[in-house]
Design a protein around this motif. Structure first.
Motif, PDB file in Angstrom:
ATOM      1  N   ASN A  69      34.312 -66.587 103.521  1.00 49.63           N
ATOM      2  CA  ASN A  69      34.323 -67.133 104.958  1.00 49.63           C
ATOM      3  C   ASN A  69      33.589 -66.007 105.717  1.00 49.63           C
ATOM      4  OD1 ASN A  69      34.304 -68.324 107.267  1.00 49.63           O
ATOM      5  ND2 ASN A  69      36.538 -68.499 107.515  1.00 49.63           N
ATOM      6  N   THR A  70      32.418 -66.154 106.159  1.00 49.10           N
ATOM      7  CA  THR A  70      31.698 -65.163 106.838  1.00 49.10           C
ATOM      8  C   THR A  70      32.487 -64.720 108.239  1.00 49.10           C
ATOM      9  OG1 THR A  70      30.315 -66.951 107.923  1.00 49.10           O
ATOM     10  CG2 THR A  70      29.391 -65.654 105.757  1.00 49.10           C
ATOM     11  N   ALA A  71      33.236 -65.664 108.859  1.00 49.96           N
ATOM     12  CA  ALA A  71      33.949 -65.382 110.021  1.00 49.96           C
ATOM     13  C   ALA A  71      35.139 -64.369 109.560  1.00 49.96           C
ATOM     14  CB  ALA A  71      34.229 -66.586 110.647  1.00 49.96           C
ATOM     15  N   ASP A  72      35.365 -64.332 108.545  1.00 47.17           N
ATOM     16  CA  ASP A  72      36.678 -63.244 108.161  1.00 47.17           C
ATOM     17  C   ASP A  72      36.461 -61.886 108.623  1.00 47.17           C
ATOM     18  OD1 ASP A  72      38.190 -65.625 107.716  1.00 47.17           O
ATOM     19  OD2 ASP A  72      38.050 -65.184 105.262  1.00 47.17           O
ATOM     20  N   TRP A  73      35.201 -61.689 108.802  1.00 45.62           N
ATOM     21  CA  TRP A  73      34.836 -59.959 108.954  1.00 45.62           C
ATOM     22  C   TRP A  73      33.723 -59.833 109.858  1.00 45.62           C
ATOM     23  CZ3 TRP A  73      35.021 -62.112 103.735  1.00 45.62           C
ATOM     24  CH2 TRP A  73      36.186 -61.701 103.133  1.00 45.62           C
ATOM     25  N   THR A  74      33.790 -58.941 110.475  1.00 39.59           N
ATOM     26  CA  THR A  74      32.800 -58.407 111.528  1.00 39.59           C
ATOM     27  C   THR A  74      31.592 -57.932 110.762  1.00 39.59           C
ATOM     28  OG1 THR A  74      33.548 -56.098 111.805  1.00 39.59           O
ATOM     29  CG2 THR A  74      34.373 -57.526 113.157  1.00 39.59           C
ATOM     30  N   THR A  75      30.344 -57.766 111.620  1.00 44.25           N
ATOM     31  CA  THR A  75      29.161 -57.281 111.046  1.00 44.25           C
ATOM     32  C   THR A  75      29.380 -56.045 110.353  1.00 44.25           C
ATOM     33  OG1 THR A  75      28.475 -56.633 113.162  1.00 44.25           O
ATOM     34  CG2 THR A  75      27.743 -58.720 112.455  1.00 44.25           C
ATOM     35  N   ASP A  76      30.189 -55.237 110.995  1.00 42.63           N
ATOM     36  CA  ASP A  76      30.399 -53.676 110.598  1.00 42.63           C
ATOM     37  C   ASP A  76      31.048 -53.991 109.115  1.00 42.63           C
ATOM     38  OD1 ASP A  76      28.987 -52.366 112.594  1.00 42.63           O
ATOM     39  OD2 ASP A  76      30.690 -52.321 113.679  1.00 42.63           O
ATOM     40  N   GLU A  77      32.083 -54.691 109.048  1.00 36.63           N
ATOM     41  CA  GLU A  77      32.742 -54.665 107.965  1.00 36.63           C
ATOM     42  C   GLU A  77      32.031 -55.400 106.792  1.00 36.63           C
ATOM     43  OE1 GLU A  77      37.480 -55.530 109.669  1.00 36.63           O
ATOM     44  OE2 GLU A  77      35.808 -57.030 109.588  1.00 36.63           O
ATOM     45  N   TRP A  78      31.090 -56.399 107.021  1.00 36.34           N
ATOM     46  CA  TRP A  78      30.251 -56.960 106.038  1.00 36.34           C
ATOM     47  C   TRP A  78      29.149 -56.011 105.618  1.00 36.34           C
ATOM     48  CZ3 TRP A  78      30.274 -60.884 102.939  1.00 36.34           C
ATOM     49  CH2 TRP A  78      30.931 -62.023 103.475  1.00 36.34           C
ATOM     50  N   ARG A  79      28.684 -55.104 106.318  1.00 37.01           N
ATOM     51  CA  ARG A  79      27.625 -54.039 105.772  1.00 37.01           C
ATOM     52  C   ARG A  79      27.882 -53.560 104.362  1.00 37.01           C
ATOM     53  NH1 ARG A  79      27.278 -51.374 110.533  1.00 37.01           N
ATOM     54  NH2 ARG A  79      25.830 -52.890 111.117  1.00 37.01           N
ATOM     55  N   TYR A 102      22.048 -64.352 108.226  1.00 41.04           N
ATOM     56  CA  TYR A 102      22.883 -65.460 107.822  1.00 41.04           C
ATOM     57  C   TYR A 102      24.485 -64.994 108.183  1.00 41.04           C
ATOM     58  CZ  TYR A 102      26.114 -69.056 105.939  1.00 41.04           C
ATOM     59  OH  TYR A 102      27.063 -69.867 106.001  1.00 41.04           O
ATOM     60  N   VAL A 103      24.694 -64.078 107.408  1.00 39.19           N
ATOM     61  CA  VAL A 103      26.219 -63.352 107.497  1.00 39.19           C
ATOM     62  C   VAL A 103      26.531 -62.807 108.908  1.00 39.19           C
ATOM     63  CG1 VAL A 103      27.515 -61.475 106.678  1.00 39.19           C
ATOM     64  CG2 VAL A 103      26.517 -62.831 104.950  1.00 39.19           C
ATOM     65  N   ASN A 104      25.578 -62.089 109.464  1.00 38.77           N
ATOM     66  CA  ASN A 104      25.520 -61.332 110.982  1.00 38.77           C
ATOM     67  C   ASN A 104      25.510 -62.573 111.862  1.00 38.77           C
ATOM     68  OD1 ASN A 104      25.676 -59.103 109.908  1.00 38.77           O
ATOM     69  ND2 ASN A 104      23.577 -58.282 110.309  1.00 38.77           N
ATOM     70  N   ALA A 105      25.115 -63.789 111.677  1.00 37.04           N
ATOM     71  CA  ALA A 105      24.822 -64.714 112.577  1.00 37.04           C
ATOM     72  C   ALA A 105      26.393 -65.473 112.720  1.00 37.04           C
ATOM     73  CB  ALA A 105      24.026 -65.589 112.362  1.00 37.04           C
ATOM     74  N   HIS A 106      27.144 -65.514 111.360  1.00 43.64           N
ATOM     75  CA  HIS A 106      28.364 -66.059 111.643  1.00 43.64           C
ATOM     76  C   HIS A 106      29.562 -65.271 111.293  1.00 43.64           C
ATOM     77  CE1 HIS A 106      25.450 -69.212 110.310  1.00 43.64           C
ATOM     78  NE2 HIS A 106      26.070 -70.068 110.688  1.00 43.64           N
ATOM     79  N   ALA A 107      29.450 -64.021 111.455  1.00 45.86           N
ATOM     80  CA  ALA A 107      30.391 -62.934 111.508  1.00 45.86           C
ATOM     81  C   ALA A 107      31.502 -62.974 112.574  1.00 45.86           C
ATOM     82  CB  ALA A 107      29.706 -61.535 111.160  1.00 45.86           C
ATOM     83  N   LYS A 108      32.492 -62.441 112.194  1.00 50.97           N
ATOM     84  CA  LYS A 108      33.635 -62.420 113.376  1.00 50.97           C
ATOM     85  C   LYS A 108      33.144 -61.578 114.563  1.00 50.97           C
ATOM     86  CE  LYS A 108      37.436 -60.488 112.298  1.00 50.97           C
ATOM     87  NZ  LYS A 108      38.776 -60.003 111.801  1.00 50.97           N
ATOM     88  N   LYS A 109      33.181 -62.038 115.676  1.00 52.94           N
ATOM     89  CA  LYS A 109      32.640 -61.323 116.984  1.00 52.94           C
ATOM     90  C   LYS A 109      33.575 -60.406 117.376  1.00 52.94           C
ATOM     91  CE  LYS A 109      28.999 -63.969 116.923  1.00 52.94           C
ATOM     92  NZ  LYS A 109      28.117 -63.491 115.695  1.00 52.94           N
TER      93      LYS A 109
END
Length: 109
Positions: A69-79, A102-109
């Motif tokens: 689920n892309t919203a489980d992590w922030t963009t910094d955590e996804w990197r 795509y991931v950054n657009a749906h990541a946790k804010k």
């Protein structure tokens, strides 16, 4: 002497060439059936990077594990996650950019 060495070499090649090879192993991870309507691979070529990124994420990223689920992590955590996974998924530079968008657009804010 050269004939004897050549004969030994050829004999060894025949012996080792004819021995049984180990069968390739199959990974022990379970293979889950594809359920529902997965994004079509044609979406990989979409001019919209979010559509292409979603298709790549849903198809390439779920070959080895369930979709995250892309919203489980922030963009910094996804990197760091993306940095390690894009190598394993063998994505080209465009696909890396699309998945990242795509991931950054749906990541946790």
């Amino acid at each position: 002497m050269k004939k004897a060495a050549g004969l030994v070499f050829v004999s060894m090649m025949i012996i080792f060439g004819c021995t049984r090879k180990a069968a390739p192993t199959i990974p022990d991870r379970p293979v889950e059936p594809v359920a529902g309507n997965k994004t079509d691979t044609a979406d990989f070529n979409s001019s919209n990077p979010l559509v292409a990124g979603k298709a790549i994420f849903e198809i390439k990223c779920t070959k080895c594990h369930k979709a995250k689920n892309t919203a489980d992590w922030t963009t910094d955590e996804w990197r760091p996650i993306l940095n390690s996974m894009v190598k394993k998924a063998k994505l080209n530079e465009l696909q890396v950019s699309q998945v990242t968008q795509y991931v950054n657009a749906h990541a946790k804010k």
